[in-house]
Enzyme design. Structure first.
Site, PDB file in Angstrom:
ATOM      1  CB  SER A 112      -3.863   2.731   1.513  1.00  0.00           C
ATOM      2  OG  SER A 112      -3.623   2.091   0.126  1.00  0.00           O
ATOM      3  CE  LYS A 138      -2.876  -1.094  -0.498  1.00  0.00           C
ATOM      4  NZ  LYS A 138      -3.239  -1.379  -1.984  1.00  0.00           N
ATOM      5  N   GLY A 179       2.206   2.280  -2.864  1.00  0.00           N
ATOM      6  CA  GLY A 179       2.687   2.756  -4.958  1.00  0.00           C
ATOM      7  C   GLY A 179       3.060   1.431  -5.337  1.00  0.00           C
ATOM      8  CB  THR A 180       3.516  -1.663  -5.279  1.00  0.00           C
ATOM      9  OG1 THR A 180       3.123  -1.698  -3.657  1.00  0.00           O
ATOM     10  CG2 THR A 180       4.645  -2.539  -5.694  1.00  0.00           C
ATOM     11  CG  HIS A 182       4.264  -6.527  -1.440  1.00  0.00           C
ATOM     12  ND1 HIS A 182       4.430  -5.808  -1.866  1.00  0.00           N
ATOM     13  CD2 HIS A 182       3.189  -7.011  -1.596  1.00  0.00           C
ATOM     14  CE1 HIS A 182       2.987  -4.798  -2.392  1.00  0.00           C
ATOM     15  NE2 HIS A 182       2.447  -6.095  -2.298  1.00  0.00           N
ATOM     16  CB  SER A 221      -1.599  11.205 -13.127  1.00  0.00           C
ATOM     17  OG  SER A 221      -2.622  10.714 -14.564  1.00  0.00           O
ATOM     18  CE  LYS A 237     -10.976  10.047  -0.680  1.00  0.00           C
ATOM     19  NZ  LYS A 237     -11.013  10.437   0.670  1.00  0.00           N
ATOM     20  N   GLY A 238      -6.065   8.364  -4.062  1.00  0.00           N
ATOM     21  CA  GLY A 238      -4.085   9.017  -4.303  1.00  0.00           C
ATOM     22  C   GLY A 238      -3.871   9.578  -3.858  1.00  0.00           C
ATOM     23  CE1 TYR A 268       1.003   7.246  -2.802  1.00  0.00           C
ATOM     24  CE2 TYR A 268       0.813   8.664  -1.636  1.00  0.00           C
ATOM     25  CZ  TYR A 268       0.176   7.788  -2.814  1.00  0.00           C
ATOM     26  OH  TYR A 268      -0.877   7.604  -3.190  1.00  0.00           O
TER      27      TYR A 268
END
Ligand code: A3P
Length: 303
Positions: A135, A54, A56-57, A105, A229, A267-268, A194
Site C-alpha cells: 500500500s 497505510k 487503515g487510518t 502517525h 465499507s 483496493k482495501g 485491519y
C-alpha cells in the site's frame, strides 16, 4: 533539499531516526512540529488515532467519528483536517469542538504527554506489514512525495527496509506500541487489527464502540459498517468530501489533487502482497520478521 522536476522534494525528511513525508510543517522544521505535538494541550475526551501509515487510518477514523456522533453520516472533512503532523498550524486543532478525533502517525514516544497523563483514549490499528509495504509503495508512486515511481522491489529495498524507514519503520513502531500497551494499566489503548475489522466488521465495530464508551444499538452499528465499507467510503471521498481545502499550496499538484486523493482508497483488501512479493522478497521479509519480532507477542494476519 533535492527537488523533482515539479519542484517537490525528492527525498524524505530525516528526524530522530525516522524518514518523514514532506508535509509543509515537517519541511519547515520537523523537530518544532514534533515538539508541538508532544506538548499539545489535551482535553479529557480527546480520542487519538495512532496508526502506522497505510494501515487503515482513513477507514477507522471515519468509523470513530460516526460512533462519537452516534450518526451514520459522513462529515465534510477528511481525517487530514485533524492530522497532527500535516495541518498547517496547531490553532486548527485548538479551535475544534469536542470530542476531537485527532490522528497521527508519530510513534508512541512522541504522543501528546498530556493525553497520556489524562489516560486519554488511543485507538491503534495494526495491519500485516506485507500489505502495508504494498500500500505504501502505491501511495508514494501516486503522490510522488519521495520522487519518481519505483517498482515494488526497489521501493521495498530502498524505503521499506532501507536504512532510515518511514516513521522509524513498521517493526520499531509496532514494538514501541506493544511495550506501551503492556504498561497501559488504565486500558487507554485499544488495538484493532485491519484484517479482523475487514472480516468481522460488526463485531469489531461493537468492540470499538464499547472502548469509546458510546452506547449505540445494533441497527446503528450495521449502518456505520455499511457507510464505512470500502466502496461507499471511496465514493463519499470522491463525491462529497472537502478534500482540497486542507491541502497546503506547497503540496498541490496542478489539478491532480482529487485524483491523487481518490487513489488513496486503492483496493482495501487483505493479501494483495501476494501479487507483489516475489518468493525471494517474501523469504527475506519472513526472516527479518522472525529476527525483529522474536520477543514480540504481536500476531499478524497475512490473509
Ligand atoms: P490499500 O492501498 O491496500 O488499498 P491509510 O488510511 O492508513 O493511509 O491506509 C490506506 C489503506 O487502507 C489503503 O489500502 C486503503 O485502500 C485502505 N482502506 C481505506 N478504506 C478502507 C475500507 N473501508 N476498508 C478496507 N480498507 C480500506
Amino acid at each position: 533539499m533535492e527537488q523533482n522536476g515539479d519542484g517537490k522534494p525528492k527525498k524524505p525528511i530525516i528526524f530522530d531516526g525516522m524518514a518523514l513525508p514532506p508535509f509543509p510543517p515537517l519541511v519547515k522544521d520537523a523537530k518544532e512540529r514534533f515538539e508541538e505535538i508532544r506538548d499539545l494541550p489535551c482535553r479529557e475526551d480527546d480520542v487519538l488515532l495512532v496508526i502506522y501509515p497505510k494501515s487503515g487510518t482513513h477507514w477507522v477514523w471515519e468509523i470513530v467519528c460516526m460512533l462519537l456522533k452516534k450518526k451514520a453520516e459522513y462529515m465534510k472533512e477528511t481525517k487530514d483536517f485533524f492530522f497532527l503532523e500535516a495541518i498547517p498550524d496547531m490553532s486548527v486543532v485548538h479551535n475544534l469542538a469536542s470530542p476531537r478525533p485527532l490522528n497521527t502517525h508519530v510513534p508512541y514516544r512522541w504522543l501528546p504527554k498530556q493525553h497520556i497523563e489524562n489516560g486519554g483514549k488511543i485507538v491503534h490499528v495494526l495491519r500485516n506489514p506485507k500489505d502495508v509495504a504494498v500500500s505504501m509503495c502505491h501511495h508514494f508512486n501516486n503522490t510522488r512525495e519521495f520522487g519518481e515511481p519505483l517498482d515494488f522491489k526497489t521501493f521495498y529495498e530502498k524505503f521499506f527496509m532501507g536504512p532510515v524507514q518511514l516513521f522509524g519503520g513498521w517493526f520499531s513502531y509496532e514494538k514501541e506500541f506493544e511495550e506501551a500497551e503492556a504498561k497501559d494499566t488504565g486500558s487507554a489503548i485499544f488495538t484493532l487489527h485491519y484484517e479482523s475489522l475487514k472480516k468481522n466488521p460488526i463485531q469489531e465495530t461493537k468492540k470499538l464502540a464499547k472502548f469509546l464508551n458510546v452506547d449505540v444499538n445494533d441497527e446503528l452499528i450495521a449502518e456505520i459498517v455499511d457507510k464505512c465499507s470500502f466502496k461507499k467510503l471511496k465514493e463519499a471521498n470522491d463525491t462529497m468530501k472537502d478534500i482540497i481545502k486542507i491541502i497546503p499550496e506547497e503540496m498541490k499538484h496542478e489539478g491532480k489533487d482529487k485524483e491523487i486523493m481518490s487513489k488513496l482508497y486503492r483496493k482495501g483488501e487483505i493479501g494483495d502482497w501476494k501479487n507483489h512479493f516475489t518468493v525471494a522478497l517474501n523469504e527475506h521479509f519472513d526472516a527479518m520478521f522472525n529476527e525483529e519480532m522474536k520477543d514480540s507477542k504481536i500476531q499478524v494476519q497475512y490473509e
